[in-house]
Motif scaffolding. Structure first.
Motif, mmCIF file in Angstrom:
data_model
loop_
_atom_site.group_PDB
_atom_site.id
_atom_site.type_symbol
_atom_site.label_atom_id
_atom_site.label_comp_id
_atom_site.label_asym_id
_atom_site.label_seq_id
_atom_site.Cartn_x
_atom_site.Cartn_y
_atom_site.Cartn_z
ATOM 1 N N GLN A 196 0.877 -1.295 0.146
ATOM 2 C CA GLN A 196 -0.135 -0.001 0.068
ATOM 3 C C GLN A 196 0.993 1.358 0.003
ATOM 4 O OE1 GLN A 196 -2.584 -0.452 3.223
ATOM 5 N NE2 GLN A 196 -3.585 -2.008 2.641
ATOM 6 N N ARG A 197 0.095 2.238 -0.154
ATOM 7 C CA ARG A 197 0.688 3.543 -0.224
ATOM 8 C C ARG A 197 1.475 4.179 1.046
ATOM 9 N NH1 ARG A 197 -0.673 7.966 -5.029
ATOM 10 N NH2 ARG A 197 -0.292 6.432 -6.813
ATOM 11 N N LYS A 198 2.377 3.516 1.548
ATOM 12 C CA LYS A 198 2.859 3.886 2.843
ATOM 13 C C LYS A 198 4.126 4.599 2.799
ATOM 14 C CE LYS A 198 3.997 2.001 7.426
ATOM 15 N NZ LYS A 198 4.425 0.469 8.239
ATOM 16 N N TYR A 199 4.266 5.890 3.161
ATOM 17 C CA TYR A 199 5.393 6.642 3.037
ATOM 18 C C TYR A 199 6.284 6.357 4.037
ATOM 19 C CZ TYR A 199 3.412 9.896 -0.085
ATOM 20 O OH TYR A 199 3.067 10.556 -1.422
ATOM 21 N N GLN A 200 7.567 6.468 3.855
ATOM 22 C CA GLN A 200 8.828 6.280 4.675
ATOM 23 C C GLN A 200 9.819 7.363 4.624
ATOM 24 O OE1 GLN A 200 10.483 2.387 3.474
ATOM 25 N NE2 GLN A 200 8.836 2.013 2.435
ATOM 26 N N GLY A 201 11.060 7.233 5.310
ATOM 27 C CA GLY A 201 12.001 8.500 5.045
ATOM 28 C C GLY A 201 12.049 9.255 6.645
ATOM 29 N N THR A 202 12.642 10.290 6.606
ATOM 30 C CA THR A 202 12.717 11.171 7.552
ATOM 31 C C THR A 202 12.704 12.721 7.113
ATOM 32 O OG1 THR A 202 15.353 11.029 7.776
ATOM 33 C CG2 THR A 202 14.191 9.582 9.153
ATOM 34 N N VAL A 203 13.290 13.646 8.034
ATOM 35 C CA VAL A 203 13.357 14.888 7.630
ATOM 36 C C VAL A 203 14.877 15.169 6.865
ATOM 37 C CG1 VAL A 203 11.862 16.072 9.463
ATOM 38 C CG2 VAL A 203 14.328 15.370 9.984
ATOM 39 N N GLN A 204 15.626 14.256 6.851
ATOM 40 C CA GLN A 204 17.076 14.376 6.041
ATOM 41 C C GLN A 204 16.729 14.164 4.560
ATOM 42 O OE1 GLN A 204 19.645 11.524 8.155
ATOM 43 N NE2 GLN A 204 20.496 13.335 9.084
ATOM 44 N N ARG A 225 4.539 14.700 5.916
ATOM 45 C CA ARG A 225 5.675 13.878 6.238
ATOM 46 C C ARG A 225 5.691 12.668 4.887
ATOM 47 N NH1 ARG A 225 8.170 13.936 10.820
ATOM 48 N NH2 ARG A 225 8.998 12.112 10.664
ATOM 49 N N TYR A 226 5.299 13.120 3.948
ATOM 50 C CA TYR A 226 5.340 12.368 2.832
ATOM 51 C C TYR A 226 6.967 12.232 2.071
ATOM 52 C CZ TYR A 226 0.257 13.123 3.015
ATOM 53 O OH TYR A 226 -1.042 13.160 3.683
ATOM 54 N N PHE A 227 7.683 11.741 2.525
ATOM 55 C CA PHE A 227 8.935 11.789 2.058
ATOM 56 C C PHE A 227 9.146 10.810 0.769
ATOM 57 C CE2 PHE A 227 9.458 12.634 6.739
ATOM 58 C CZ PHE A 227 9.448 13.892 6.926
ATOM 59 N N TYR A 228 8.917 9.755 1.040
ATOM 60 C CA TYR A 228 8.956 8.800 -0.304
ATOM 61 C C TYR A 228 8.390 7.766 0.088
ATOM 62 C CZ TYR A 228 12.800 6.303 2.212
ATOM 63 O OH TYR A 228 13.447 5.524 3.135
ATOM 64 N N ILE A 229 7.776 6.866 -1.127
ATOM 65 C CA ILE A 229 7.250 5.675 -1.261
ATOM 66 C C ILE A 229 7.953 4.696 -1.916
ATOM 67 C CG2 ILE A 229 5.157 4.438 -2.072
ATOM 68 C CD1 ILE A 229 3.521 7.302 -1.786
ATOM 69 N N CYS A 230 7.792 3.403 -1.526
ATOM 70 C CA CYS A 230 8.700 2.346 -2.458
ATOM 71 C C CYS A 230 7.591 1.025 -2.297
ATOM 72 C CB CYS A 230 9.905 1.959 -1.495
ATOM 73 S SG CYS A 230 10.905 0.645 -2.557
ATOM 74 N N SER A 231 7.519 0.625 -3.801
ATOM 75 C CA SER A 231 6.723 -0.452 -4.003
ATOM 76 C C SER A 231 7.497 -1.130 -5.006
ATOM 77 C CB SER A 231 5.077 -0.122 -4.458
ATOM 78 O OG SER A 231 5.256 0.666 -5.498
ATOM 79 N N ASN A 232 6.873 -2.284 -5.327
ATOM 80 C CA ASN A 232 7.544 -3.101 -6.416
ATOM 81 C C ASN A 232 7.532 -2.613 -7.881
ATOM 82 O OD1 ASN A 232 8.438 -5.388 -4.553
ATOM 83 N ND2 ASN A 232 6.514 -5.968 -4.660
ATOM 84 N N ASP A 233 6.534 -1.335 -7.993
ATOM 85 C CA ASP A 233 6.495 -1.020 -9.149
ATOM 86 C C ASP A 233 6.462 0.473 -9.256
ATOM 87 O OD1 ASP A 233 4.146 -0.361 -8.013
ATOM 88 O OD2 ASP A 233 2.638 -1.154 -9.591
ATOM 89 N N GLY A 239 4.705 14.324 -1.704
ATOM 90 C CA GLY A 239 3.221 14.211 -1.921
ATOM 91 C C GLY A 239 2.430 15.491 -1.671
ATOM 92 N N GLY A 240 1.130 15.564 -1.944
ATOM 93 C CA GLY A 240 0.704 16.756 -1.774
ATOM 94 C C GLY A 240 0.575 17.596 -2.920
ATOM 95 N N GLY A 241 -0.269 17.489 -3.825
ATOM 96 C CA GLY A 241 -0.232 18.189 -5.119
ATOM 97 C C GLY A 241 0.145 17.081 -6.077
ATOM 98 N N SER A 242 1.329 16.623 -6.321
ATOM 99 C CA SER A 242 1.836 15.510 -7.159
ATOM 100 C C SER A 242 3.248 15.179 -6.526
ATOM 101 C CB SER A 242 2.176 16.306 -8.353
ATOM 102 O OG SER A 242 3.126 17.173 -8.647
ATOM 103 N N PHE A 243 3.606 14.102 -7.110
ATOM 104 C CA PHE A 243 5.197 13.738 -6.723
ATOM 105 C C PHE A 243 6.169 14.539 -7.098
ATOM 106 C CE2 PHE A 243 2.792 9.604 -7.205
ATOM 107 C CZ PHE A 243 2.642 9.195 -5.933
ATOM 108 N N ALA A 244 7.134 14.915 -6.392
ATOM 109 C CA ALA A 244 8.187 15.666 -6.744
ATOM 110 C C ALA A 244 8.916 14.877 -7.920
ATOM 111 C CB ALA A 244 9.140 16.101 -5.632
ATOM 112 N N LEU A 245 9.278 13.333 -7.606
ATOM 113 C CA LEU A 245 9.964 12.616 -8.635
ATOM 114 C C LEU A 245 9.247 11.282 -8.394
ATOM 115 C CD1 LEU A 245 12.059 12.026 -10.658
ATOM 116 C CD2 LEU A 245 13.613 11.640 -8.573
ATOM 117 N N ARG A 246 8.844 10.645 -9.520
ATOM 118 C CA ARG A 246 8.208 9.340 -9.531
ATOM 119 C C ARG A 246 9.025 8.472 -10.784
ATOM 120 N NH1 ARG A 246 4.441 6.366 -12.361
ATOM 121 N NH2 ARG A 246 3.350 4.868 -11.081
ATOM 122 N N LEU A 247 9.658 7.319 -10.176
ATOM 123 C CA LEU A 247 10.094 6.380 -11.300
ATOM 124 C C LEU A 247 9.276 5.116 -11.373
ATOM 125 C CD1 LEU A 247 13.804 6.559 -10.076
ATOM 126 C CD2 LEU A 247 12.782 7.992 -11.583
#
Length: 290
Positions: A196-204, A225-233, A239-247
């Motif tokens: 699921q879309r579970k954000y990870q990361g820290t203020v760094q 605190r939407y730092f980054y998301i990681c999934s298999n795809d 987050g909030g508006g759009s992704f700053a960067l999505r691969l």
């Protein structure tokens, strides 16, 4: 027969001899001898000769007096030879080589310089200095290790995620579009994909881009605190508006746009783009004795 030293003594005496008025009036040999007697005194001439021709004993004495004076001559010794003088700070004796090495360590500032010989498609000298200023202190001065590159490991997000288990701590993702912009962000490894879309990361966590001239850094604004998301795809920052960067999972295409997490602008030339390459760099502490 007189020796050369006797002749030289006689010449020295005659050189310093100046006849007095009394002697000039009575230039007898006896008067001459009495007048020149002080100059021909044996102790006086010996002092002159000692000055001009010092003996080996006097030379050795002068050298000893010099070493015992206010100037101290530091001599290099073998590492197994202990210094006779104990270390005043620690109360124990040290070898001269150890003292010499300590002096170098104290007077020579250590400056960690980024290795410019990294096998990277993106890292230039200018970008290297930028990373040195913005990376967390915990990785500054560490050795850079290439964890993943599409040119070496193939095009697969799953391979990238699997390779992150080789390291721990902050890692730097660097990618770019086909028009020359270089961008990416800081993540924590190893990556843990979630269904699921579970954000990870820290203020760094941060994102960056070279699109606007000099490299530009976007740190968290504190809006969320939407730092980054990681999934298999998917791997995405912000987050909030759009992704700053999505691969995307195939690591061939991506998207970028403004987001509230980092307050950034679009990191690429276009909001949708093709990826030139993807690199993930980790950091390890290298020993000073290697």
């Amino acid at each position: 027969m007189h020796s050369w030293k006797d002749k030289f003594t006689e010449k020295i005496a005659n050189f310093f001899y100046e006849p007095s008025s009394s002697s000039s009036s009575s230039p007898s040999s006896s008067d001459h001898d009495q007048t020149s007697l002080p100059l021909k005194d044996e102790s006086y001439l010996s002092s002159i000769l000692s000055f001009l021709f010092p003996s080996q004993e006097s030379i050795s004495k002068e050298e000893n007096d010099y070493e015992a004076g206010s100037l101290k001559i530091i001599k290099c010794k073998n590492s197994d030879t202990k210094d006779e003088n104990p270390d005043l700070g620690s109360g124990k004796s040290t070898s001269s080589n150890e003292v010499f090495e300590d002096a170098i360590d104290l007077k020579t500032p250590k400056k960690h310089v980024h290795d410019l010989n990294l096998d990277s498609v993106f890292i230039s000298s200018n970008l290297s200095q930028f990373f040195l200023s913005c990376l967390p202190n915990i990785v500054k001065g560490c050795k850079w290790v290439l964890i993943y590159s599409t040119l070496k490991h193939g095009i697969s997000l799953r391979t990238l995620i699997r390779n992150t288990f080789e390291v721990s701590g902050p890692c730097l993702l660097i990618t770019g579009d086909n028009k020359g912009a270089v961008f990416g962000g800081l993540i924590n490894c190893p990556l843990t994909p979630t269904p699921q879309r579970k954000y990870q990361g820290t203020v760094q966590t941060f994102v960056f881009t070279t699109l606007y001239g000099a490299p530009t850094l976007f740190r968290p604004t504190g809006a969320n605190r939407y730092f980054y998301i990681c999934s298999n795809d998917m791997l995405a920052f912000g987050g909030g508006g759009s992704f700053a960067l999505r691969l995307d999972g195939d690591l061939l295409t991506g998207t970028s746009g403004p987001c509230d997490t980092f307050g950034n602008r679009c990191l690429a030339h276009n909001e949708e783009f093709e990826l030139k390459n993807v690199e993930l760099w980790g950091f390890t502490h290298s020993s000073r004795f290697r």
